[in-house]
Scaffold this active site. Sequence first.
Site, mmCIF file in Angstrom:
data_model
loop_
_atom_site.group_PDB
_atom_site.id
_atom_site.type_symbol
_atom_site.label_atom_id
_atom_site.label_comp_id
_atom_site.label_asym_id
_atom_site.label_seq_id
_atom_site.Cartn_x
_atom_site.Cartn_y
_atom_site.Cartn_z
ATOM 1 N N ASP A 1 6.396 -0.297 7.597
ATOM 2 C CA ASP A 1 5.469 -1.383 7.340
ATOM 3 C C ASP A 1 5.872 -2.714 8.374
ATOM 4 O OD1 ASP A 1 4.204 0.078 5.621
ATOM 5 O OD2 ASP A 1 5.228 -0.840 3.777
ATOM 6 N N ILE B 1 0.735 -1.137 0.164
ATOM 7 C CA ILE B 1 -0.028 -0.215 0.065
ATOM 8 C C ILE B 1 0.752 1.404 -0.117
ATOM 9 C CG2 ILE B 1 -1.589 1.296 1.310
ATOM 10 C CD1 ILE B 1 -2.611 -1.375 2.475
ATOM 11 N N LYS C 1 28.225 8.019 4.182
ATOM 12 C CA LYS C 1 28.626 7.437 3.033
ATOM 13 C C LYS C 1 27.907 6.339 2.544
ATOM 14 C CE LYS C 1 32.771 8.134 1.882
ATOM 15 N NZ LYS C 1 34.397 7.717 1.974
ATOM 16 N N ASN D 1 13.340 1.263 15.802
ATOM 17 C CA ASN D 1 13.122 -0.041 16.689
ATOM 18 C C ASN D 1 12.169 -1.023 15.783
ATOM 19 O OD1 ASN D 1 12.026 -1.908 18.415
ATOM 20 N ND2 ASN D 1 11.959 -0.585 20.176
ATOM 21 N N CYS E 1 14.090 -9.777 15.633
ATOM 22 C CA CYS E 1 14.384 -8.237 15.392
ATOM 23 C C CYS E 1 15.456 -7.826 14.435
ATOM 24 C CB CYS E 1 14.446 -7.710 16.775
ATOM 25 S SG CYS E 1 15.831 -8.121 17.719
ATOM 26 N N TRP F 1 10.005 -2.887 16.604
ATOM 27 C CA TRP F 1 8.610 -3.045 17.327
ATOM 28 C C TRP F 1 7.631 -2.159 16.763
ATOM 29 C CZ3 TRP F 1 10.370 -3.368 23.069
ATOM 30 C CH2 TRP F 1 11.078 -4.328 23.448
ATOM 31 N N HIS G 1 18.928 -6.236 21.047
ATOM 32 C CA HIS G 1 17.697 -5.903 20.421
ATOM 33 C C HIS G 1 18.433 -5.245 19.249
ATOM 34 C CE1 HIS G 1 13.701 -5.210 19.245
ATOM 35 N NE2 HIS G 1 13.744 -3.897 19.156
ATOM 36 N N GLN H 1 7.309 -5.847 14.522
ATOM 37 C CA GLN H 1 7.861 -7.254 14.916
ATOM 38 C C GLN H 1 6.638 -7.905 15.795
ATOM 39 O OE1 GLN H 1 11.104 -7.403 17.458
ATOM 40 N NE2 GLN H 1 11.167 -9.383 17.718
ATOM 41 N N ASP I 1 12.009 12.677 19.345
ATOM 42 C CA ASP I 1 10.784 13.436 18.563
ATOM 43 C C ASP I 1 10.404 14.771 19.735
ATOM 44 O OD1 ASP I 1 11.149 11.365 16.815
ATOM 45 O OD2 ASP I 1 8.977 10.783 17.362
ATOM 46 N N GLU J 1 10.710 5.106 15.293
ATOM 47 C CA GLU J 1 12.009 5.744 14.638
ATOM 48 C C GLU J 1 12.362 7.024 15.201
ATOM 49 O OE1 GLU J 1 13.417 5.400 10.226
ATOM 50 O OE2 GLU J 1 11.985 7.137 10.216
ATOM 51 N N GLU K 1 -2.033 -4.905 4.696
ATOM 52 C CA GLU K 1 -0.853 -5.098 3.893
ATOM 53 C C GLU K 1 -0.009 -6.154 4.133
ATOM 54 O OE1 GLU K 1 1.993 -1.729 2.206
ATOM 55 O OE2 GLU K 1 2.169 -1.757 4.520
#
Length: 493
Positions: free
Chosen positions: A89, A82, A223, A279, A98, A281, A255, A92, A292, A316, A168
């Site tokens: 997408d 999708i 790089k 991560n 992982c 998960w 992990h 885990q 964030d 993320e 998906e």
Amino acid sequence: MGGVLCSDMGGTNNQTTIADLKQDFEALRKENLKQGVLFCDPTFPAGPKSLGFNELGPSSIKAFGVEWKRPKDLCSSPQFIIDGATRTDICQGELGDCWLMAAIASLTLDKDILARVIHPEQNFTDNYAGIFHFQLWQYGKWVDVVIDDLLPTRKGQLLFVHSVEKNEFWSPLLEKAYAKVNGSYEALSGGLATEAFVDFTGGISKCYTLSKAPPNLFSIMKKALSRGSLLSSSISPSTANEKEAKTKEHLVTTHAYSITGAEEVHVGESQVELVRLRNPWGHMEWNGAWSDDSKEWDQVLPEEKAKLDHSADDGEFWMAFSDFVQRYSVVEICNLTPDVSSSDEVGQWNLFQFEGSWKVGSTAGGCSNHPATFSLNPQFLIKLEHVDRSDHDGGQNCSVLVGLMQKGGRRERELGHDYNFIGFVVYKRKGRTDVHLGPDDLRRLSPVARSSFVNTREVCERFQLPLGEYVIIPSTYEPNHVGSFLLRVFSEK
């Protein structure tokens, strides 16, 4: 030529430990469409054996209540992809893979590599017959892996990897293909992301221990990402028996994380190096500096902030490279070309691949700590004839990258086996007409290069060697440990 691998001196060629089933996707789909039935894969049946053998064995608690269902049984309008396959997408599930999830997330960063692996044109409408296929690199060759779309579920939910979008299915189907080539889903529990990186690309990996990291590691990572290399990282446990544990900063030990970005931002007159991790998960993010919406982003130019800062509970996050080095333990990089990590120039390389095996009583001689049997190991001759283009000091050296990969370790877990400790030694060959180095030769000669011995699938080392002829001897650490292997030698041409 940069290097010529001339001969296998005493090794016995061995077929790959993963059976080449030679299933023809198009022929199988055509036959199922003709018969009006959905494909059921007899080589990886939807049942207990494919699920696992111990923790996921037929009588295990974790296997209780598992039902195999097709995507069409789980939602009204299943989609393969999708709006493009992305790292978000991958979430885990109840399987300790992982490392594989981190690798799949990194794979989505390069659409060309991803398309070669997953065949993105697949769908659940046109000529749908319950059959899908994926392309994986397996011990020196690309293999088309055919699967049916029966997936393990419990109470109507996918048991293992799933997408944020409930309809998906490319990621759980890819996970199933990877489980198939390794024998079962349970065989995927625990591992290093570089193993999957290599299977998705045919590349060769390098692991950096962050406590001994080179001073230019950030530049190496940036790089590598720009050239399509796949990167991951992890935090070593504080004790030998420690499982996944959350720190107060919301990082998880033992992990695997994908490394998905490396950028510099301006803060006043200075620059700050940042890395982006994910991560697998799909949640649980770093809560320190540069996370964030943290206050550090308020100091960044608006255009830079708009480009990089993103607030979502998607697993993320950004963090300062200095914090990353202090908290994480290793960086794994799978290079699509072997010179990404050390040269500003893209070199031209020869690749030579040879198969061999260690057999009790003939070629399983163990390492050089066992001089009486060491010479029994397979021996390979290489000839280096081209000076490294990056050697600007007038030297006569050639860049060589050697990778020794053992076969079939995951498939043999059901038998109680695991990876051997493997490594290799390199000797200079001088003025001999015969090619095999015997016990007396090896007692007299000193190695010019060697690898460490590790119980992972592959050990890789890079060397600068003077032009000439060399013998590479791969071995297990102890004698009489059996196994088959692939030896890859890259040399600049």
